[in-house]
Design a protein around this motif. Structure first.
Motif, PDB file in Angstrom:
ATOM      1  N   TYR A  26       0.818  -1.219   0.000  1.00 36.47           N
ATOM      2  CA  TYR A  26       0.000   0.000   0.000  1.00 36.47           C
ATOM      3  C   TYR A  26       0.851   1.269   0.000  1.00 36.47           C
ATOM      4  CZ  TYR A  26      -3.949  -2.939   1.672  1.00 36.47           C
ATOM      5  OH  TYR A  26      -4.929  -3.878   1.831  1.00 36.47           O
ATOM      6  N   CYS A  29      -2.255   2.587  12.490  1.00 35.72           N
ATOM      7  CA  CYS A  29      -3.391   1.936  11.834  1.00 35.72           C
ATOM      8  C   CYS A  29      -4.600   2.163  12.727  1.00 35.72           C
ATOM      9  CB  CYS A  29      -3.118   0.437  11.657  1.00 35.72           C
ATOM     10  SG  CYS A  29      -4.598  -0.505  11.212  1.00 35.72           S
ATOM     11  N   PRO A  30      -5.585   2.938  12.236  1.00 35.46           N
ATOM     12  CA  PRO A  30      -6.756   3.230  13.069  1.00 35.46           C
ATOM     13  C   PRO A  30      -7.446   1.967  13.585  1.00 35.46           C
ATOM     14  CG  PRO A  30      -6.852   4.455  11.014  1.00 35.46           C
ATOM     15  CD  PRO A  30      -5.649   3.585  10.924  1.00 35.46           C
ATOM     16  N   MET A  31      -7.463   0.902  12.774  1.00 38.92           N
ATOM     17  CA  MET A  31      -8.107  -0.330  13.249  1.00 38.92           C
ATOM     18  C   MET A  31      -7.357  -0.902  14.448  1.00 38.92           C
ATOM     19  SD  MET A  31      -8.414  -4.148  11.802  1.00 38.92           S
ATOM     20  CE  MET A  31      -8.715  -3.850  10.126  1.00 38.92           C
ATOM     21  N   ASN A  82      -2.935  -6.768  12.617  1.00 37.78           N
ATOM     22  CA  ASN A  82      -3.211  -5.322  12.683  1.00 37.78           C
ATOM     23  C   ASN A  82      -3.664  -4.976  14.096  1.00 37.78           C
ATOM     24  OD1 ASN A  82      -3.262  -6.138   9.946  1.00 37.78           O
ATOM     25  ND2 ASN A  82      -4.424  -4.327   9.358  1.00 37.78           N
ATOM     26  N   CYS A 125     -11.488  -1.459   9.387  1.00 42.48           N
ATOM     27  CA  CYS A 125     -10.559  -0.592   8.669  1.00 42.48           C
ATOM     28  C   CYS A 125     -11.364   0.501   7.968  1.00 42.48           C
ATOM     29  CB  CYS A 125      -9.790  -1.408   7.621  1.00 42.48           C
ATOM     30  SG  CYS A 125      -9.022  -0.340   6.390  1.00 42.48           S
ATOM     31  N   GLU A 166     -11.103  -7.351   4.577  1.00 41.29           N
ATOM     32  CA  GLU A 166     -11.470  -6.276   5.511  1.00 41.29           C
ATOM     33  C   GLU A 166     -12.716  -5.526   5.025  1.00 41.29           C
ATOM     34  OE1 GLU A 166      -8.156  -3.662   6.189  1.00 41.29           O
ATOM     35  OE2 GLU A 166      -6.936  -5.261   7.018  1.00 41.29           O
ATOM     36  N   CYS A 192      -5.343   4.560   2.076  1.00 47.21           N
ATOM     37  CA  CYS A 192      -5.081   4.546   3.511  1.00 47.21           C
ATOM     38  C   CYS A 192      -4.127   5.711   3.786  1.00 47.21           C
ATOM     39  CB  CYS A 192      -4.442   3.220   3.927  1.00 47.21           C
ATOM     40  SG  CYS A 192      -3.838   3.262   5.627  1.00 47.21           S
TER      41      CYS A 192
HETATM   42 FE1  SF4 Z   1      -5.001  -0.134   8.895  1.00 49.41          FE
HETATM   43 FE2  SF4 Z   1      -6.828  -0.128   6.971  1.00 49.41          FE
HETATM   44 FE3  SF4 Z   1      -4.607   1.245   6.655  1.00 49.41          FE
HETATM   45 FE4  SF4 Z   1      -4.585  -1.426   6.586  1.00 49.41          FE
HETATM   46  S1  SF4 Z   1      -5.569  -0.048   5.131  1.00 49.41           S
HETATM   47  S2  SF4 Z   1      -3.155  -0.113   7.657  1.00 49.41           S
HETATM   48  S3  SF4 Z   1      -6.139  -1.875   8.143  1.00 49.41           S
HETATM   49  S4  SF4 Z   1      -6.197   1.609   8.196  1.00 49.41           S
END
Ligand code: SF4
Ligand code: 13P
Length: 302
Positions: free
Chosen positions: A26, A86-88, A114, A172, A200, A260
């Motif tokens: 990502y 990571c907000p999750m 995560n 997520c 997710e 993200c």
């Molecule tokens: Fe976290 Fe979603 Fe970003 Fe993956 S894509 S790092 S789960 S916020």
């Protein structure tokens, strides 16, 4: 600094400090392009564990760099942007998990990777999106507490109708916002184009997709397929690797841009500063790290 000079400087610092650069799929294209290895969470964990040299520059989010440090504690692990979280992972606290364990004392605990180190330390086993079903299959207990992603947990639970899954309400923000109507709209316009999504995503999206898998599994699917066009239901950074691997194939994003923001915080500049200033070092409580390594190594040994 000019991009070419920046890249040259990164490469020379990398050599000077005997460092390896790992990047998640990502990440920004520039960052993927200078990495020694680009992969999904599971592949990166394995690479981090096997890394030689002295320094690992982890281009991803905090829980990934923490995982690298837990699996290879002798290395200096750097997260180029200190705020790349990571907000999750931040949705669940240790107290939340302790409460769930108290309420379900016979349940085994699977934590999605995560998550923070404390959550891993309190769990029986970790999983990533690519091995979550395999991990659940290894559990003997009839009850499974799955944290923190409710969508991945629900997806895994569909493979085990005899087990009771207790899910935490985490999600997520990037994947959860894709609606069934987004999938239906793209299906109406491109009825013959396979729609590939990350687990997710919401259950109704996952159910209607043609393929469900981790980022690396989505890439493998595309590489093996004889189709020429694909709709990608995961973070848009993956499309960079897909286009390099399959330059003649076409990719469309599911819904509006799936980005993200935390994954995009790492830049060539921050990677340069990470190596130049040896920042930001991952430091973990030794006891928590040791306990978390049990949960991670149990997963990796499967
Ligand atoms: Fe976290 Fe979603 Fe970003 Fe993956 S894509 S790092 S789960 S916020
Ligand atoms: P992967 O397990 O596919 O690498 O996904 C990690 C992640 O953060 C998904 O949002």
């Amino acid at each position: 600094m000019d991009k070419k000079v920046l890249i040259e400087n990164i490469l020379s610092l990398k050599e000077r400090y005997n460092a390896v650069i790992l990047a998640h799929l990502y990440q920004n294209s520039d960052v993927q392009d200078i990495a020694d290895f680009v992969g999904d969470s599971l592949e990166l964990s394995r690479k981090a564990q096997a890394a030689e040299g002295d320094v690992i520059v982890f281009c991803g989010v905090r829980f990934m760099a923490e995982t690298a440090k837990i699996l290879n504690p002798g290395k200096t692990v750097l997260l180029p942007d200190a705020d790349a979280g990571c907000p999750m992972a931040d949705m669940i606290s240790a107290e939340d998990l302790v409460n769930l364990k108290d309420a379900h004392p016979n349940a085994a605990v699977i934590c999605y990777v995560n998550s923070g180190a404390e959550i891993k330390a309190l769990s029986d086993i970790s999983c990533t999106s690519s091995n979550a079903v395999k991990v659940a299959a290894s559990i003997e207990e009839k009850e499974i507490i799955f944290v923190p992603d409710k969508n991945l947990g629900r997806y895994v639970s569909t493979f085990f109708p005899d087990k009771r899954f207790i899910l935490f309400e985490g999600f997520c923000p990037t994947h959860n916002k894709i609606k069934l109507s987004d999938l239906e709209s793209v299906r109406a316009v491109r009825p013959n184009t396979p729609i590939l999504v990350h687990p997710e995503c919401l259950p109704e999206v996952v159910q209607k997709a043609d393929f469900v898998g981790s980022t690396a599994q989505i890439i493998n699917y595309v590489a093996k397929s004889d189709k020429e066009e694909f709709v990608i239901g995961t973070e848009s950074g993956v499309i960079h690797s897909l286009s390099k691997l399959c330059p003649t194939k076409k990719f469309y994003s599911l819904g509006n841009a799936m980005i993200c923001p935390n994954m995009k915080k790492t830049t060539l500049e921050s990677v340069y500063h990470a190596l130049d200033k040896m920042q930001y070092k991952i430091e973990l409580d030794a006891d928590i790290a040791k306990k978390a390594s049990v949960s991670l190594n149990r997963m990796l040994s499967l």
